[in-house]
Motif scaffolding. Structure first.
Motif, short mmCIF file in Angstrom:
data_model
loop_
_atom_site.label_atom_id
_atom_site.label_comp_id
_atom_site.label_asym_id
_atom_site.label_seq_id
_atom_site.Cartn_x
_atom_site.Cartn_y
_atom_site.Cartn_z
N MET A 1 11.52 85.82 1.77
CA MET A 1 11.43 84.44 1.32
C MET A 1 12.73 83.71 1.65
N LYS A 2 12.60 82.49 2.13
CA LYS A 2 13.77 81.69 2.49
C LYS A 2 13.87 80.45 1.62
N SER A 3 15.07 79.86 1.64
CA SER A 3 15.30 78.61 0.92
C SER A 3 16.01 77.63 1.84
N LEU A 4 15.57 76.39 1.82
CA LEU A 4 16.20 75.32 2.58
C LEU A 4 17.18 74.58 1.67
N ILE A 5 18.37 74.29 2.18
CA ILE A 5 19.40 73.62 1.38
C ILE A 5 19.76 72.29 2.04
N PHE A 6 19.77 71.22 1.26
CA PHE A 6 20.23 69.93 1.76
C PHE A 6 20.87 69.15 0.62
N THR A 7 21.64 68.12 0.96
CA THR A 7 22.24 67.27 -0.06
C THR A 7 21.63 65.89 -0.01
N ALA A 8 21.63 65.23 -1.16
CA ALA A 8 21.15 63.85 -1.29
C ALA A 8 22.18 63.07 -2.08
N LYS A 9 22.62 61.93 -1.55
CA LYS A 9 23.60 61.14 -2.27
C LYS A 9 23.29 59.66 -2.14
N SER A 10 23.84 58.88 -3.07
CA SER A 10 23.64 57.43 -3.06
C SER A 10 24.67 56.79 -3.97
N SER A 11 24.94 55.52 -3.75
CA SER A 11 25.86 54.79 -4.62
C SER A 11 25.27 54.63 -6.02
N PHE A 12 23.94 54.50 -6.09
CA PHE A 12 23.26 54.36 -7.37
C PHE A 12 21.97 55.16 -7.36
N ALA A 13 21.48 55.52 -8.54
CA ALA A 13 20.19 56.18 -8.70
C ALA A 13 19.64 55.85 -10.07
N ARG A 14 18.33 55.97 -10.21
CA ARG A 14 17.71 55.77 -11.53
C ARG A 14 16.45 56.61 -11.62
N PHE A 15 16.41 57.50 -12.58
CA PHE A 15 15.25 58.35 -12.83
C PHE A 15 14.75 58.00 -14.23
N ARG A 16 13.86 57.05 -14.30
CA ARG A 16 13.50 56.38 -15.54
C ARG A 16 12.86 57.31 -16.56
N CYS A 17 13.34 57.22 -17.79
CA CYS A 17 12.72 57.94 -18.90
C CYS A 17 11.43 57.22 -19.28
N PRO A 18 10.29 57.89 -19.30
CA PRO A 18 9.01 57.20 -19.50
C PRO A 18 8.81 56.64 -20.91
N HIS A 19 9.60 57.12 -21.88
CA HIS A 19 9.41 56.64 -23.25
C HIS A 19 10.16 55.34 -23.52
N THR A 20 10.85 54.79 -22.51
CA THR A 20 11.54 53.51 -22.68
C THR A 20 10.79 52.42 -21.93
N THR A 21 10.85 51.20 -22.45
CA THR A 21 10.09 50.10 -21.84
C THR A 21 11.04 49.01 -21.34
N THR A 22 11.30 48.00 -22.16
CA THR A 22 12.13 46.89 -21.69
C THR A 22 13.59 47.28 -21.53
N SER A 23 14.06 48.26 -22.27
CA SER A 23 15.41 48.78 -22.08
C SER A 23 15.29 50.14 -21.42
N ALA A 24 15.25 50.14 -20.09
CA ALA A 24 14.92 51.36 -19.34
C ALA A 24 16.12 52.27 -19.22
N LEU A 25 16.01 53.47 -19.79
CA LEU A 25 17.06 54.48 -19.68
C LEU A 25 16.76 55.41 -18.51
N THR A 26 17.77 56.15 -18.09
CA THR A 26 17.60 57.09 -16.99
C THR A 26 17.94 58.50 -17.45
N PHE A 27 17.26 59.49 -16.87
CA PHE A 27 17.68 60.87 -17.05
C PHE A 27 19.07 61.03 -16.42
N SER A 28 19.80 62.04 -16.85
CA SER A 28 21.18 62.22 -16.40
C SER A 28 21.28 62.81 -15.00
N THR A 29 20.17 63.29 -14.47
CA THR A 29 20.18 63.90 -13.14
C THR A 29 18.80 63.76 -12.51
N ILE A 30 18.75 63.94 -11.21
CA ILE A 30 17.46 64.04 -10.55
C ILE A 30 16.72 65.25 -11.11
#
Length: 222
Positions: free
Chosen positions: A1-30
């Motif tokens: 079995m093999k694994s592929l490794i890559f990096t992903a970066k950006s100046s900003f990111a947002r992974f929205r917590c589904p339990h928030t609505t008008t004040s949208a929070l983000t998870f701390s990581t992808i």
């Protein structure tokens, strides 16, 4: 079995917590569900086929940069206006700033080769982004290596909280969050995990058998 490794970066990111609505929070990581969406975008998988395509992909995530969260206010236009005196409403939205992740993928050889070729050539079908279409991601292929069993008591990646061993004699920075790890065909989150990570650092673990050696990294696969 093999694994592929890559990096992903950006100046900003947002992974929205589904339990928030008008004040949208983000998870701390992808999280693994977002990674599957990212892979589907660069490969060009149709929305209705993404679940079947990505469901068997095992994912490990290493957070490389310290976590910074910003909150900004936006004037949003409602799709249905019930109060004509208020055509817009203010929403506070949380973002992650200066993010970088190392992603580990494990799946069938044919699919892994397909993803590898696209990451190497950078011929993405859809533009990759981190949670929001405004947050374009820069992806860098690193390598594809064999997965090996390990007998070491630490990991470099996100790990479920129940599997770690705290060393109170040494100070180190770590983060705790509850992230989605699986979704269904309707893209609803169906499984969550309490995880711990330490940006660009190692975490001691209890159960060595749950982790794999991927190159020079010890990885927990979701």
């Amino acid at each position: 079995m093999k694994s592929l490794i890559f990096t992903a970066k950006s100046s900003f990111a947002r992974f929205r917590c589904p339990h928030t609505t008008t004040s949208a929070l983000t998870f701390s990581t992808i999280h693994p569900v977002a990674v599957r969406g990212l892979i589907g975008a660069v490969v060009g998988i149709d929305y209705k086929d993404l679940y079947e395509y990505s469901n068997d992909i095992k994912i490990g995530i290493q957070v490389l940069n310290k976590v910074y969260k910003d909150t900004q206010s936006f004037n949003l236009i409602p799709q249905v206006t019930t109060n004509k005196k208020s055509p817009t409403f203010i929403s506070r939205i949380q973002f992650l700033r200066d993010v970088k992740y190392r992603i580990f993928l494990s799946t069938g050889e044919e699919k892994l080769n397909q993803i590898e070729n696209i990451l190497k050539s950078k011929e993405y079908v859809f533009t990759p982004y981190l949670g929001c279409s405004e947050h374009i991601a820069k992806l860098e292929y690193e390598k594809t290596v064999d997965i090996e069993n390990i007998e070491e008591n630490y990991t470099h990646t996100l790990v479920p909280k129940d599997y770690i061993e705290f060393d109170f004699d040494n100070e180190f920075e770590f983060y705790v969050d509850r992230i989605p790890t699986k979704n269904n065909k309707e893209r609803e989150y169906i499984e969550y995990e309490n995880i711990v990570f330490s940006p660009n650092n190692i975490i001691n673990i209890k159960n060595k058998t749950l982790f794999k050696k991927v190159g020079e990294y010890n990885v927990f696969f979701f």
